[in-house]
Design an enzyme around this catalytic site. Structure first.
Site, PDB file in Angstrom:
ATOM      1  N   LYS A 147      10.313  40.660  -1.940  1.00 55.86           N
ATOM      2  CA  LYS A 147      11.701  41.143  -1.972  1.00 55.86           C
ATOM      3  C   LYS A 147      12.595  40.417  -2.983  1.00 55.86           C
ATOM      4  O   LYS A 147      12.720  40.835  -4.111  1.00 55.86           O
ATOM      5  CB  LYS A 147      12.291  41.123  -0.573  1.00 55.86           C
ATOM      6  CG  LYS A 147      11.665  42.205   0.360  1.00 55.86           C
ATOM      7  CD  LYS A 147      12.538  42.455   1.549  1.00 55.86           C
ATOM      8  CE  LYS A 147      11.894  43.328   2.623  1.00 55.86           C
ATOM      9  NZ  LYS A 147      12.019  44.756   2.375  1.00 55.86           N
ATOM     10  N   PHE A 189       6.321  43.766  11.580  1.00 58.06           N
ATOM     11  CA  PHE A 189       6.201  44.691  10.445  1.00 58.06           C
ATOM     12  C   PHE A 189       5.705  43.900   9.242  1.00 58.06           C
ATOM     13  O   PHE A 189       6.286  42.877   8.883  1.00 58.06           O
ATOM     14  CB  PHE A 189       7.556  45.340  10.121  1.00 58.06           C
ATOM     15  CG  PHE A 189       7.455  46.341   8.994  1.00 58.06           C
ATOM     16  CD1 PHE A 189       7.140  47.666   9.252  1.00 58.06           C
ATOM     17  CD2 PHE A 189       7.643  45.953   7.672  1.00 58.06           C
ATOM     18  CE1 PHE A 189       7.016  48.594   8.208  1.00 58.06           C
ATOM     19  CE2 PHE A 189       7.522  46.872   6.627  1.00 58.06           C
ATOM     20  CZ  PHE A 189       7.214  48.188   6.892  1.00 58.06           C
ATOM     21  N   ASP A 216       4.824  35.488   7.384  1.00 61.94           N
ATOM     22  CA  ASP A 216       5.361  36.554   6.535  1.00 61.94           C
ATOM     23  C   ASP A 216       6.845  36.282   6.311  1.00 61.94           C
ATOM     24  O   ASP A 216       7.665  36.451   7.213  1.00 61.94           O
ATOM     25  CB  ASP A 216       5.155  37.904   7.237  1.00 61.94           C
ATOM     26  CG  ASP A 216       5.687  39.071   6.423  1.00 61.94           C
ATOM     27  OD1 ASP A 216       6.471  38.852   5.488  1.00 61.94           O
ATOM     28  OD2 ASP A 216       5.321  40.225   6.743  1.00 61.94           O
TER      29      ASP A 216
HETATM   30  C1  PLP Z   1       8.472  41.186   7.021  1.00 59.66           C
HETATM   31  C2  PLP Z   1       8.016  42.185   5.997  1.00 59.66           C
HETATM   32  N1  PLP Z   1       6.759  42.130   5.533  1.00 59.66           N
HETATM   33  C3  PLP Z   1       6.301  42.995   4.614  1.00 59.66           C
HETATM   34  C4  PLP Z   1       7.109  43.998   4.118  1.00 59.66           C
HETATM   35  C5  PLP Z   1       6.582  44.955   3.095  1.00 59.66           C
HETATM   36  O1  PLP Z   1       7.208  44.736   1.862  1.00 59.66           O
HETATM   37  P1  PLP Z   1       7.189  45.866   0.734  1.00 59.66           P
HETATM   38  O2  PLP Z   1       8.057  46.973   1.192  1.00 59.66           O
HETATM   39  O3  PLP Z   1       7.711  45.145  -0.493  1.00 59.66           O
HETATM   40  O4  PLP Z   1       5.781  46.281   0.559  1.00 59.66           O
HETATM   41  C6  PLP Z   1       8.435  44.096   4.582  1.00 59.66           C
HETATM   42  C7  PLP Z   1       9.305  45.175   4.096  1.00 59.66           C
HETATM   43  O5  PLP Z   1      10.335  45.482   4.649  1.00 59.66           O
HETATM   44  C8  PLP Z   1       8.898  43.172   5.538  1.00 59.66           C
HETATM   45  O6  PLP Z   1      10.144  43.222   6.027  1.00 59.66           O
END
Ligand code: PLP
Length: 385
Positions: free
Chosen positions: A245, A131, A216
Protein backbone atom coordinates in the site's frame (compact mmCIF):
# COMPACT_ATOMS: atom_id res chain seq x y z
CA UNK A 1 -26.46 14.86 -15.77
CA UNK A 2 -24.29 11.71 -15.65
CA UNK A 3 -20.66 12.48 -16.38
CA UNK A 4 -18.91 11.16 -19.48
CA UNK A 5 -16.32 9.51 -17.30
CA UNK A 6 -18.98 7.50 -15.46
CA UNK A 7 -20.65 6.53 -18.75
CA UNK A 8 -17.36 5.41 -20.30
CA UNK A 9 -16.17 3.46 -17.26
CA UNK A 10 -19.56 1.85 -16.87
CA UNK A 11 -19.33 0.59 -20.45
CA UNK A 12 -15.79 -0.74 -20.24
CA UNK A 13 -14.91 -1.59 -16.64
CA UNK A 14 -14.64 -5.27 -15.71
CA UNK A 15 -17.59 -5.10 -13.36
CA UNK A 16 -15.77 -6.50 -10.34
CA UNK A 17 -15.93 -3.25 -8.36
CA UNK A 18 -18.92 -1.72 -6.57
CA UNK A 19 -18.45 1.93 -7.51
CA UNK A 20 -19.58 5.23 -6.02
CA UNK A 21 -21.07 7.97 -8.24
CA UNK A 22 -18.03 10.19 -7.84
CA UNK A 23 -15.31 11.13 -10.36
CA UNK A 24 -12.16 12.03 -8.45
CA UNK A 25 -9.70 13.97 -10.58
CA UNK A 26 -7.28 15.70 -8.22
CA UNK A 27 -5.88 15.55 -4.70
CA UNK A 28 -3.71 17.59 -2.37
CA UNK A 29 -2.72 16.48 1.14
CA UNK A 30 -5.81 14.97 2.77
CA UNK A 31 -8.19 16.59 0.28
CA UNK A 32 -9.73 15.19 -2.90
CA UNK A 33 -11.63 17.04 -5.63
CA UNK A 34 -14.25 15.75 -8.05
CA UNK A 35 -14.68 16.90 -11.64
CA UNK A 36 -17.08 19.66 -10.61
CA UNK A 37 -14.48 20.98 -8.17
CA UNK A 38 -16.26 19.79 -4.98
CA UNK A 39 -13.81 19.25 -2.13
CA UNK A 40 -13.79 16.17 0.13
CA UNK A 41 -11.77 15.26 3.19
CA UNK A 42 -10.33 11.89 2.31
CA UNK A 43 -10.78 9.28 5.04
CA UNK A 44 -10.53 6.47 2.48
CA UNK A 45 -6.86 7.33 1.95
CA UNK A 46 -6.85 5.23 -1.23
CA UNK A 47 -7.66 2.26 1.02
CA UNK A 48 -4.57 2.86 3.13
CA UNK A 49 -2.20 3.81 0.30
CA UNK A 50 -2.18 7.59 0.72
CA UNK A 51 -0.42 7.84 4.11
CA UNK A 52 1.61 10.79 2.79
CA UNK A 53 -1.45 12.49 1.33
CA UNK A 54 -2.10 13.19 -2.32
CA UNK A 55 0.34 14.84 -4.74
CA UNK A 56 3.15 15.03 -2.21
CA UNK A 57 5.83 17.15 -3.93
CA UNK A 58 8.70 14.91 -2.72
CA UNK A 59 7.09 11.82 -4.25
CA UNK A 60 6.23 13.63 -7.49
CA UNK A 61 9.82 14.89 -7.78
CA UNK A 62 11.34 11.45 -7.06
CA UNK A 63 9.12 9.76 -9.66
CA UNK A 64 9.90 12.42 -12.30
CA UNK A 65 13.65 12.28 -11.64
CA UNK A 66 13.83 8.48 -11.70
CA UNK A 67 11.65 8.27 -14.84
CA UNK A 68 14.29 10.28 -16.67
CA UNK A 69 17.06 7.91 -15.60
CA UNK A 70 15.74 4.33 -15.47
CA UNK A 71 12.25 2.89 -14.94
CA UNK A 72 12.79 -0.85 -15.53
CA UNK A 73 15.54 -3.10 -14.28
CA UNK A 74 14.70 -6.74 -13.54
CA UNK A 75 16.36 -8.40 -10.57
CA UNK A 76 18.73 -10.34 -12.82
CA UNK A 77 20.78 -7.11 -12.56
CA UNK A 78 21.70 -5.10 -9.50
CA UNK A 79 20.33 -1.55 -9.19
CA UNK A 80 21.37 1.46 -7.10
CA UNK A 81 17.87 2.51 -5.93
CA UNK A 82 16.88 -1.05 -5.09
CA UNK A 83 20.01 -1.56 -3.02
CA UNK A 84 19.32 1.64 -1.08
CA UNK A 85 15.70 0.65 -0.43
CA UNK A 86 16.62 -2.86 0.72
CA UNK A 87 19.20 -1.41 3.08
CA UNK A 88 16.68 1.13 4.46
CA UNK A 89 14.01 -1.50 5.08
CA UNK A 90 16.54 -3.75 6.79
CA UNK A 91 17.73 -0.97 9.08
CA UNK A 92 14.15 0.05 9.95
CA UNK A 93 13.08 -3.45 10.95
CA UNK A 94 16.21 -5.48 11.72
CA UNK A 95 14.99 -7.96 9.09
CA UNK A 96 18.02 -8.43 6.87
CA UNK A 97 16.45 -9.50 3.54
CA UNK A 98 13.54 -8.40 1.38
CA UNK A 99 11.58 -9.69 -1.62
CA UNK A 100 10.15 -6.80 -3.62
CA UNK A 101 6.93 -7.08 -5.61
CA UNK A 102 4.00 -4.89 -6.64
CA UNK A 103 1.04 -5.31 -4.31
CA UNK A 104 -0.15 -6.61 -0.97
CA UNK A 105 -1.48 -9.88 -2.25
CA UNK A 106 1.86 -10.59 -3.94
CA UNK A 107 3.72 -9.89 -0.70
CA UNK A 108 1.48 -12.50 0.97
CA UNK A 109 1.98 -15.02 -1.84
CA UNK A 110 5.74 -14.71 -1.40
CA UNK A 111 5.47 -15.14 2.37
CA UNK A 112 3.40 -18.32 1.94
CA UNK A 113 5.92 -19.79 -0.49
CA UNK A 114 8.92 -18.78 1.65
CA UNK A 115 7.29 -20.30 4.74
CA UNK A 116 6.57 -23.56 2.96
CA UNK A 117 9.93 -23.91 1.25
CA UNK A 118 12.05 -23.03 4.30
CA UNK A 119 10.14 -25.19 6.80
CA UNK A 120 9.35 -28.09 4.47
CA UNK A 121 5.80 -27.96 5.87
CA UNK A 122 2.54 -27.10 4.10
CA UNK A 123 0.08 -25.87 6.74
CA UNK A 124 -0.86 -22.19 6.96
CA UNK A 125 -3.02 -21.02 9.86
CA UNK A 126 -4.84 -17.71 9.44
CA UNK A 127 -7.53 -15.95 11.44
CA UNK A 128 -11.27 -15.69 11.11
CA UNK A 129 -12.20 -12.18 9.85
CA UNK A 130 -8.66 -11.87 8.40
CA UNK A 131 -8.08 -10.35 4.96
CA UNK A 132 -4.87 -10.99 3.02
CA UNK A 133 -5.70 -10.40 -0.66
CA UNK A 134 -7.40 -11.94 -3.64
CA UNK A 135 -4.88 -14.08 -5.52
CA UNK A 136 -5.25 -17.76 -4.77
CA UNK A 137 -2.76 -18.20 -1.92
CA UNK A 138 -3.72 -14.96 -0.20
CA UNK A 139 -7.40 -15.66 -0.87
CA UNK A 140 -7.07 -19.07 0.76
CA UNK A 141 -5.86 -17.25 3.89
CA UNK A 142 -8.70 -14.72 3.67
CA UNK A 143 -11.70 -15.57 5.80
CA UNK A 144 -14.84 -13.89 4.43
CA UNK A 145 -16.64 -16.26 2.09
CA UNK A 146 -17.89 -13.43 -0.11
CA UNK A 147 -14.37 -13.22 -1.60
CA UNK A 148 -14.14 -16.98 -2.11
CA UNK A 149 -17.53 -18.15 -3.30
CA UNK A 150 -17.70 -19.11 -6.96
CA UNK A 151 -13.93 -19.20 -7.49
CA UNK A 152 -13.09 -22.36 -5.55
CA UNK A 153 -11.23 -24.70 -5.28
CA UNK A 154 -8.71 -22.74 -3.25
CA UNK A 155 -5.20 -23.79 -2.26
CA UNK A 156 -5.12 -26.75 0.16
CA UNK A 157 -3.42 -26.56 3.55
CA UNK A 158 -5.13 -23.47 5.01
CA UNK A 159 -7.09 -23.40 8.28
CA UNK A 160 -8.73 -20.53 10.16
CA UNK A 161 -8.91 -19.98 13.91
CA UNK A 162 -10.76 -17.33 15.96
CA UNK A 163 -8.69 -14.12 16.31
CA UNK A 164 -7.37 -13.18 19.75
CA UNK A 165 -8.01 -16.73 21.03
CA UNK A 166 -4.76 -18.33 22.12
CA UNK A 167 -6.19 -21.72 23.08
CA UNK A 168 -7.73 -22.23 19.62
CA UNK A 169 -4.46 -21.21 17.97
CA UNK A 170 -2.50 -23.66 20.13
CA UNK A 171 -4.92 -26.45 19.22
CA UNK A 172 -4.47 -25.73 15.51
CA UNK A 173 -0.65 -25.58 15.30
CA UNK A 174 0.84 -29.01 14.53
CA UNK A 175 4.16 -30.40 13.29
CA UNK A 176 2.95 -29.76 9.72
CA UNK A 177 2.30 -26.04 10.31
CA UNK A 178 4.61 -23.89 8.19
CA UNK A 179 3.28 -20.54 9.40
CA UNK A 180 0.73 -18.60 11.36
CA UNK A 181 -0.37 -15.56 9.35
CA UNK A 182 -1.99 -12.66 11.25
CA UNK A 183 -2.76 -8.97 11.01
CA UNK A 184 -1.75 -7.06 14.17
CA UNK A 185 -4.89 -4.99 13.63
CA UNK A 186 -7.53 -6.64 11.45
CA UNK A 187 -8.51 -3.99 8.89
CA UNK A 188 -11.10 -5.23 6.39
CA UNK A 189 -12.45 -7.58 9.06
CA UNK A 190 -13.76 -4.66 11.13
CA UNK A 191 -10.75 -2.85 12.73
CA UNK A 192 -9.90 -5.21 15.57
CA UNK A 193 -6.51 -4.69 17.26
CA UNK A 194 -4.92 -7.89 18.62
CA UNK A 195 -4.27 -8.15 22.33
CA UNK A 196 -0.66 -7.90 23.51
CA UNK A 197 -0.80 -11.30 25.20
CA UNK A 198 -2.23 -13.00 22.10
CA UNK A 199 0.48 -11.92 19.69
CA UNK A 200 3.39 -12.38 22.10
CA UNK A 201 2.24 -15.84 23.15
CA UNK A 202 1.43 -16.78 19.55
CA UNK A 203 5.01 -15.91 18.64
CA UNK A 204 6.44 -17.92 21.54
CA UNK A 205 4.25 -20.92 20.70
CA UNK A 206 5.19 -20.77 16.99
CA UNK A 207 8.89 -20.83 17.93
CA UNK A 208 8.36 -23.78 20.24
CA UNK A 209 6.61 -25.74 17.47
CA UNK A 210 8.94 -24.76 14.62
CA UNK A 211 6.29 -22.72 12.78
CA UNK A 212 6.95 -19.24 11.41
CA UNK A 213 5.05 -16.10 12.44
CA UNK A 214 4.00 -13.95 9.46
CA UNK A 215 2.57 -10.51 10.18
CA UNK A 216 0.51 -8.82 7.45
CA UNK A 217 1.27 -5.08 7.66
CA UNK A 218 -0.17 -4.26 4.24
CA UNK A 219 -2.79 -1.92 5.73
CA UNK A 220 -1.13 -1.06 9.06
CA UNK A 221 2.45 -0.43 7.94
CA UNK A 222 4.44 2.77 7.47
CA UNK A 223 3.18 4.77 10.43
CA UNK A 224 -0.58 4.19 10.17
CA UNK A 225 -0.99 2.81 13.71
CA UNK A 226 1.40 5.20 15.45
CA UNK A 227 4.58 3.13 15.01
CA UNK A 228 6.45 2.37 11.79
CA UNK A 229 4.84 -1.07 11.89
CA UNK A 230 1.96 -2.23 14.06
CA UNK A 231 3.89 -5.32 15.28
CA UNK A 232 6.32 -2.93 17.01
CA UNK A 233 3.58 -1.94 19.49
CA UNK A 234 3.64 -5.56 20.66
CA UNK A 235 7.41 -6.05 20.87
CA UNK A 236 7.26 -8.84 18.28
CA UNK A 237 10.09 -10.18 16.15
CA UNK A 238 8.15 -11.81 13.31
CA UNK A 239 9.79 -14.17 10.82
CA UNK A 240 8.14 -12.57 7.79
CA UNK A 241 6.41 -9.20 7.44
CA UNK A 242 4.29 -8.23 4.42
CA UNK A 243 4.15 -4.57 3.43
CA UNK A 244 2.60 -2.78 0.43
CA UNK A 245 0.00 0.00 0.00
CA UNK A 246 1.72 3.18 1.25
CA UNK A 247 5.35 2.02 1.04
CA UNK A 248 6.09 3.95 -2.18
CA UNK A 249 3.87 6.98 -1.54
CA UNK A 250 1.21 5.68 -3.94
CA UNK A 251 3.31 3.96 -6.60
CA UNK A 252 2.46 0.22 -6.71
CA UNK A 253 4.87 -1.82 -4.59
CA UNK A 254 4.90 -4.76 -2.22
CA UNK A 255 7.60 -6.15 0.03
CA UNK A 256 8.06 -9.35 2.00
CA UNK A 257 10.57 -8.68 4.76
CA UNK A 258 12.52 -11.75 5.78
CA UNK A 259 13.75 -12.18 9.35
CA UNK A 260 17.13 -13.55 10.45
CA UNK A 261 15.74 -16.91 11.61
CA UNK A 262 14.55 -18.00 8.16
CA UNK A 263 16.58 -20.64 6.36
CA UNK A 264 17.99 -19.72 2.96
CA UNK A 265 15.37 -19.36 0.21
CA UNK A 266 16.33 -21.36 -2.89
CA UNK A 267 17.20 -19.37 -6.01
CA UNK A 268 14.45 -19.51 -8.65
CA UNK A 269 11.62 -20.45 -6.26
CA UNK A 270 9.88 -17.11 -6.81
CA UNK A 271 10.17 -13.89 -8.81
CA UNK A 272 8.41 -10.92 -10.41
CA UNK A 273 9.13 -9.00 -13.62
CA UNK A 274 8.26 -5.61 -12.10
CA UNK A 275 9.44 -6.45 -8.56
CA UNK A 276 12.18 -4.11 -7.33
CA UNK A 277 11.84 -1.75 -10.31
CA UNK A 278 13.84 1.47 -9.86
CA UNK A 279 10.79 3.74 -10.24
CA UNK A 280 8.94 2.15 -7.29
CA UNK A 281 12.18 1.91 -5.27
CA UNK A 282 12.95 5.62 -5.82
CA UNK A 283 9.38 6.53 -4.80
CA UNK A 284 9.68 4.34 -1.68
CA UNK A 285 12.98 5.95 -0.70
CA UNK A 286 11.35 9.37 -1.08
CA UNK A 287 8.37 8.21 1.01
CA UNK A 288 10.64 6.96 3.80
CA UNK A 289 12.49 10.30 3.64
CA UNK A 290 9.17 12.10 4.25
CA UNK A 291 7.86 9.86 7.03
CA UNK A 292 10.82 10.49 9.31
CA UNK A 293 11.10 14.33 9.31
CA UNK A 294 7.32 14.81 9.16
CA UNK A 295 7.03 12.45 12.19
CA UNK A 296 4.08 10.69 10.59
CA UNK A 297 3.93 7.74 13.03
CA UNK A 298 3.85 10.18 15.98
CA UNK A 299 1.23 12.29 14.17
CA UNK A 300 -0.89 9.18 13.59
CA UNK A 301 -0.62 8.26 17.28
CA UNK A 302 -1.60 11.74 18.50
CA UNK A 303 -4.36 12.49 15.98
CA UNK A 304 -5.70 8.93 16.17
CA UNK A 305 -5.96 9.05 19.98
CA UNK A 306 -7.78 12.40 19.72
CA UNK A 307 -10.12 11.13 16.99
CA UNK A 308 -11.01 7.96 18.92
CA UNK A 309 -11.55 9.87 22.17
CA UNK A 310 -13.81 12.45 20.47
CA UNK A 311 -15.75 9.74 18.62
CA UNK A 312 -16.39 7.85 21.86
CA UNK A 313 -17.82 11.07 23.31
CA UNK A 314 -20.49 11.45 20.59
CA UNK A 315 -23.79 10.48 22.22
CA UNK A 316 -25.17 8.43 19.33
CA UNK A 317 -27.22 5.33 20.25
CA UNK A 318 -26.52 3.84 16.78
CA UNK A 319 -22.83 3.40 17.70
CA UNK A 320 -21.97 0.04 19.28
CA UNK A 321 -18.21 0.55 19.67
CA UNK A 322 -15.31 2.73 18.49
CA UNK A 323 -12.02 0.82 17.97
CA UNK A 324 -8.66 1.60 16.48
CA UNK A 325 -4.94 2.17 16.79
CA UNK A 326 -3.46 5.43 15.49
CA UNK A 327 -5.23 6.47 12.32
CA UNK A 328 -6.97 3.18 11.53
CA UNK A 329 -10.31 3.73 13.18
CA UNK A 330 -13.53 1.70 13.10
CA UNK A 331 -16.96 2.88 14.23
CA UNK A 332 -19.13 -0.20 14.67
CA UNK A 333 -22.82 0.56 14.23
CA UNK A 334 -25.90 -1.38 15.25
CA UNK A 335 -27.06 -0.94 11.65
CA UNK A 336 -25.59 -1.16 8.16
CA UNK A 337 -22.78 1.35 7.58
CA UNK A 338 -23.50 2.09 3.89
CA UNK A 339 -26.22 4.77 4.37
CA UNK A 340 -24.04 6.58 6.92
CA UNK A 341 -21.07 6.52 4.55
CA UNK A 342 -23.29 7.98 1.82
CA UNK A 343 -24.50 10.69 4.20
CA UNK A 344 -20.88 11.50 5.11
CA UNK A 345 -20.10 12.02 1.42
CA UNK A 346 -22.90 14.58 1.29
CA UNK A 347 -21.14 16.35 4.17
CA UNK A 348 -17.83 16.37 2.30
CA UNK A 349 -16.16 13.37 3.99
CA UNK A 350 -15.18 10.17 2.17
CA UNK A 351 -15.06 7.06 4.37
CA UNK A 352 -14.81 3.30 3.93
CA UNK A 353 -16.69 0.38 5.36
CA UNK A 354 -15.15 -2.69 7.01
CA UNK A 355 -17.74 -5.44 6.74
CA UNK A 356 -21.43 -4.53 6.86
CA UNK A 357 -21.60 -2.53 10.08
CA UNK A 358 -18.33 -0.71 10.50
CA UNK A 359 -17.42 2.76 9.20
CA UNK A 360 -13.65 2.71 8.69
CA UNK A 361 -11.49 5.83 8.64
CA UNK A 362 -8.03 5.63 7.00
CA UNK A 363 -7.12 9.29 6.46
CA UNK A 364 -3.71 10.34 5.17
CA UNK A 365 -1.36 10.74 8.14
CA UNK A 366 -0.74 14.34 7.01
CA UNK A 367 -4.38 15.23 7.76
CA UNK A 368 -4.52 18.45 9.80
CA UNK A 369 -6.13 18.90 13.22
CA UNK A 370 -8.71 21.21 11.65
CA UNK A 371 -9.59 18.60 8.99
CA UNK A 372 -9.99 15.98 11.75
CA UNK A 373 -12.35 18.38 13.53
CA UNK A 374 -14.38 18.80 10.31
CA UNK A 375 -14.60 14.99 10.00
CA UNK A 376 -15.80 14.82 13.61
CA UNK A 377 -18.39 17.53 12.98
CA UNK A 378 -19.73 15.63 9.96
CA UNK A 379 -19.81 12.35 11.90
CA UNK A 380 -21.61 14.06 14.77
CA UNK A 381 -24.42 15.17 12.44
CA UNK A 382 -24.62 11.90 10.49
CA UNK A 383 -24.52 9.54 13.48
CA UNK A 384 -27.18 11.49 15.34
CA UNK A 385 -29.61 11.43 12.38
C1 PLP B 1 -4.23 -6.59 5.47
C2 PLP B 1 -4.22 -6.68 3.97
N1 PLP B 1 -3.49 -7.63 3.37
C3 PLP B 1 -3.44 -7.75 2.03
C4 PLP B 1 -4.16 -6.90 1.22
C5 PLP B 1 -4.09 -7.04 -0.27
O1 PLP B 1 -3.41 -5.95 -0.83
P1 PLP B 1 -3.58 -5.61 -2.38
O2 PLP B 1 -4.95 -5.10 -2.59
O3 PLP B 1 -2.50 -4.58 -2.63
O4 PLP B 1 -3.31 -6.86 -3.13
C6 PLP B 1 -4.94 -5.89 1.81
C7 PLP B 1 -5.74 -4.99 0.96
O5 PLP B 1 -6.64 -4.31 1.40
C8 PLP B 1 -4.97 -5.77 3.21
O6 PLP B 1 -5.71 -4.84 3.83
Amino acid sequence: MTSNTILTESLHTSGVYAKRELVIVRGEGALLYDEQGHQYIDCVGAQGVANLGHAHPAIAAAIAAQAQVLISCPEMFYNDKRALLEERLASLTGMPRVFLCNSGTEAIEAAIKFARVTTGRAGIIAAMRGFHGRTYGALSATWNKKYREGVEPLVPGFTHVPYNNLDKLKEAVTESTAAVLLEAVQGEGGVYPASQEYLLEAQAFCRERGALLVIDEVQTGLGRTGRWFAYQHYGLEPDLVCVAKSLAGGVPIGATLIGPRLREIPTGIHGSTFGGNPLACAAALAALDVIEPERLPERAAELGAYLIQQLRAIPAPVVREVRGLGLIVGIELKQKAAPYIQALTEHGVLALNAGMNVIRLLPPLVITQSEIDQVLAALQIVLKD
